[in-house]
Design a protein around this motif. Structure first.
Motif, PDB file in Angstrom:
ATOM      1  N   ARG A   1       0.843  -1.196   0.000  1.00  0.00           N
ATOM      2  CA  ARG A   1       0.000   0.000   0.000  1.00  0.00           C
ATOM      3  C   ARG A   1       0.881   1.249   0.000  1.00  0.00           C
ATOM      4  NH1 ARG A   1      -5.706   0.771   2.873  1.00  0.00           N
ATOM      5  NH2 ARG A   1      -5.849   3.029   2.727  1.00  0.00           N
ATOM      6  N   ASP A   2       0.492   2.244  -0.786  1.00  0.00           N
ATOM      7  CA  ASP A   2       1.269   3.471  -0.926  1.00  0.00           C
ATOM      8  C   ASP A   2       0.563   4.613  -0.186  1.00  0.00           C
ATOM      9  OD1 ASP A   2       2.233   5.995  -1.991  1.00  0.00           O
ATOM     10  OD2 ASP A   2       3.206   4.835  -3.572  1.00  0.00           O
ATOM     11  N   PRO A   3       1.195   5.196   0.840  1.00  0.00           N
ATOM     12  CA  PRO A   3       0.537   6.240   1.629  1.00  0.00           C
ATOM     13  C   PRO A   3       0.210   7.510   0.839  1.00  0.00           C
ATOM     14  CG  PRO A   3       2.836   5.965   2.312  1.00  0.00           C
ATOM     15  CD  PRO A   3       2.538   4.882   1.343  1.00  0.00           C
ATOM     16  N   PHE A   4       0.940   7.785  -0.238  1.00  0.00           N
ATOM     17  CA  PHE A   4       0.623   8.966  -1.044  1.00  0.00           C
ATOM     18  C   PHE A   4      -0.740   8.833  -1.721  1.00  0.00           C
ATOM     19  CE2 PHE A   4       5.365   9.547  -1.134  1.00  0.00           C
ATOM     20  CZ  PHE A   4       5.387  10.765  -0.452  1.00  0.00           C
ATOM     21  N   VAL A   5      -1.153   7.616  -2.032  1.00  0.00           N
ATOM     22  CA  VAL A   5      -2.472   7.383  -2.616  1.00  0.00           C
ATOM     23  C   VAL A   5      -3.549   7.815  -1.628  1.00  0.00           C
ATOM     24  CG1 VAL A   5      -4.093   5.607  -3.428  1.00  0.00           C
ATOM     25  CG2 VAL A   5      -1.693   5.535  -4.137  1.00  0.00           C
ATOM     26  N   ASP A   6      -3.366   7.452  -0.352  1.00  0.00           N
ATOM     27  CA  ASP A   6      -4.334   7.843   0.670  1.00  0.00           C
ATOM     28  C   ASP A   6      -4.444   9.362   0.771  1.00  0.00           C
ATOM     29  OD1 ASP A   6      -5.042   5.178   1.606  1.00  0.00           O
ATOM     30  OD2 ASP A   6      -3.012   5.090   2.420  1.00  0.00           O
ATOM     31  N   VAL A   7      -3.313  10.050   0.701  1.00  0.00           N
ATOM     32  CA  VAL A   7      -3.299  11.511   0.818  1.00  0.00           C
ATOM     33  C   VAL A   7      -4.071  12.160  -0.324  1.00  0.00           C
ATOM     34  CG1 VAL A   7      -1.828  13.585   0.777  1.00  0.00           C
ATOM     35  CG2 VAL A   7      -1.133  11.593   2.121  1.00  0.00           C
ATOM     36  N   VAL A   8      -3.771  11.764  -1.578  1.00  0.00           N
ATOM     37  CA  VAL A   8      -4.424  12.438  -2.711  1.00  0.00           C
ATOM     38  C   VAL A   8      -5.889  12.031  -2.868  1.00  0.00           C
ATOM     39  CG1 VAL A   8      -2.256  12.886  -3.911  1.00  0.00           C
ATOM     40  CG2 VAL A   8      -3.591  10.861  -4.532  1.00  0.00           C
ATOM     41  N   LEU A   9      -6.264  10.841  -2.442  1.00  0.00           N
ATOM     42  CA  LEU A   9      -7.682  10.475  -2.460  1.00  0.00           C
ATOM     43  C   LEU A   9      -8.436  11.237  -1.376  1.00  0.00           C
ATOM     44  CD1 LEU A   9      -7.706   6.623  -3.159  1.00  0.00           C
ATOM     45  CD2 LEU A   9      -8.385   8.481  -4.707  1.00  0.00           C
TER      46      LEU A   9
ATOM     47  N   SER B   1       2.761  14.704  -8.464  1.00  0.00           N
ATOM     48  CA  SER B   1       2.726  13.660  -9.491  1.00  0.00           C
ATOM     49  C   SER B   1       1.576  12.684  -9.223  1.00  0.00           C
ATOM     50  CB  SER B   1       4.067  12.934  -9.594  1.00  0.00           C
ATOM     51  OG  SER B   1       4.297  12.125  -8.475  1.00  0.00           O
ATOM     52  N   TYR B   2       1.289  12.398  -7.959  1.00  0.00           N
ATOM     53  CA  TYR B   2       0.161  11.532  -7.614  1.00  0.00           C
ATOM     54  C   TYR B   2      -1.161  12.230  -7.944  1.00  0.00           C
ATOM     55  CZ  TYR B   2       2.933   7.948  -5.270  1.00  0.00           C
ATOM     56  OH  TYR B   2       3.795   6.915  -4.996  1.00  0.00           O
ATOM     57  N   ARG B   3      -1.226  13.532  -7.697  1.00  0.00           N
ATOM     58  CA  ARG B   3      -2.441  14.293  -8.042  1.00  0.00           C
ATOM     59  C   ARG B   3      -2.683  14.265  -9.548  1.00  0.00           C
ATOM     60  NH1 ARG B   3      -0.021  18.358  -4.302  1.00  0.00           N
ATOM     61  NH2 ARG B   3      -1.051  17.952  -2.306  1.00  0.00           N
ATOM     62  N   GLU B   4      -1.603  14.352 -10.325  1.00  0.00           N
ATOM     63  CA  GLU B   4      -1.745  14.297 -11.782  1.00  0.00           C
ATOM     64  C   GLU B   4      -2.337  12.958 -12.216  1.00  0.00           C
ATOM     65  OE1 GLU B   4       1.936  15.271 -13.774  1.00  0.00           O
ATOM     66  OE2 GLU B   4       2.138  17.125 -12.606  1.00  0.00           O
ATOM     67  N   VAL B   5      -1.886  11.881 -11.611  1.00  0.00           N
ATOM     68  CA  VAL B   5      -2.433  10.553 -11.922  1.00  0.00           C
ATOM     69  C   VAL B   5      -3.903  10.493 -11.511  1.00  0.00           C
ATOM     70  CG1 VAL B   5      -2.328   8.091 -11.315  1.00  0.00           C
ATOM     71  CG2 VAL B   5      -0.231   9.347 -11.861  1.00  0.00           C
ATOM     72  N   ARG B   6      -4.214  10.972 -10.315  1.00  0.00           N
ATOM     73  CA  ARG B   6      -5.605  10.979  -9.818  1.00  0.00           C
ATOM     74  C   ARG B   6      -6.507  11.757 -10.775  1.00  0.00           C
ATOM     75  NH1 ARG B   6      -6.132  14.897  -5.117  1.00  0.00           N
ATOM     76  NH2 ARG B   6      -6.117  16.295  -6.915  1.00  0.00           N
TER      77      ARG B   6
END
Length: 158
Positions: A54-62, A131-136
């Motif tokens: 699990r990647d914690p940055f995913v939790d942040v941007v979601l 970069s995670y926000r761009e993917v989201r």
């Protein structure tokens, strides 16, 4: 390849699988976003070609857009409880090749949505999060334009 024509006009898939390499970033993000936008009777899952963490940055941007993975952990294709899907959306080249191999003898639509791997970005925490926000945001736009609008579902009613 005309990505705008991935899904037949008026044909809404009842069961969708999002696939990426390790089911840690792109596919769980797509699953969470799709669940929030598509009708509740659409079966949506995600899986990876191999095991991931699990990647914690995913939790942040979601969380920034009011979504959560909950207690969900990355899973591989072998760990999926169900294996019937109308549509498999792959988000990485590796996942696309695996999905095509998997569905060779099945009538399942496989669509490739090239999506950047945000882990290749280095820098400050904020640069990485961007970069995670761009993917989201990329995935949100694709789900809205290819799964909602093409099927006559107004974004407001989802």
């Amino acid at each position: 390849m005309d990505l705008g024509a991935d899904i037949e006009e008026g044909k809404r898939p009842g069961a969708i699988l999002f696939m990426c390499g390790m089911n840690a970033i792109r596919s769980p993000m797509a699953e969470a976003i799709a669940r929030s936008m598509l009708p509740s009777n659409t079966y949506i899952r995600s899986a990876g070609v191999r095991a991931g963490e699990r990647d914690p940055f995913v939790d942040v941007v979601l969380d920034e857009i009011g979504l959560s993975l909950g207690r969900r952990l990355p899973q591989t294709l072998e760990e999926l409880e169900d294996d019937y899907f109308d549509l498999i959306i792959t988000l990485s080249p590796q996942a696309h090749h695996a999905a095509l191999e998997l569905t060779r003898s099945n009538a399942i639509d496989v669509v490739y949505w090239p999506t950047m791997d945000p882990t290749v970005v280095s820098g400050t925490r904020e640069q990485i999060l961007e970069s995670y926000r761009e993917v989201r945001d990329h995935l949100t736009g694709l789900i809205e334009s290819r799964l909602l609008k093409r099927n006559g579902i107004a974004a407001q009613s989802a």
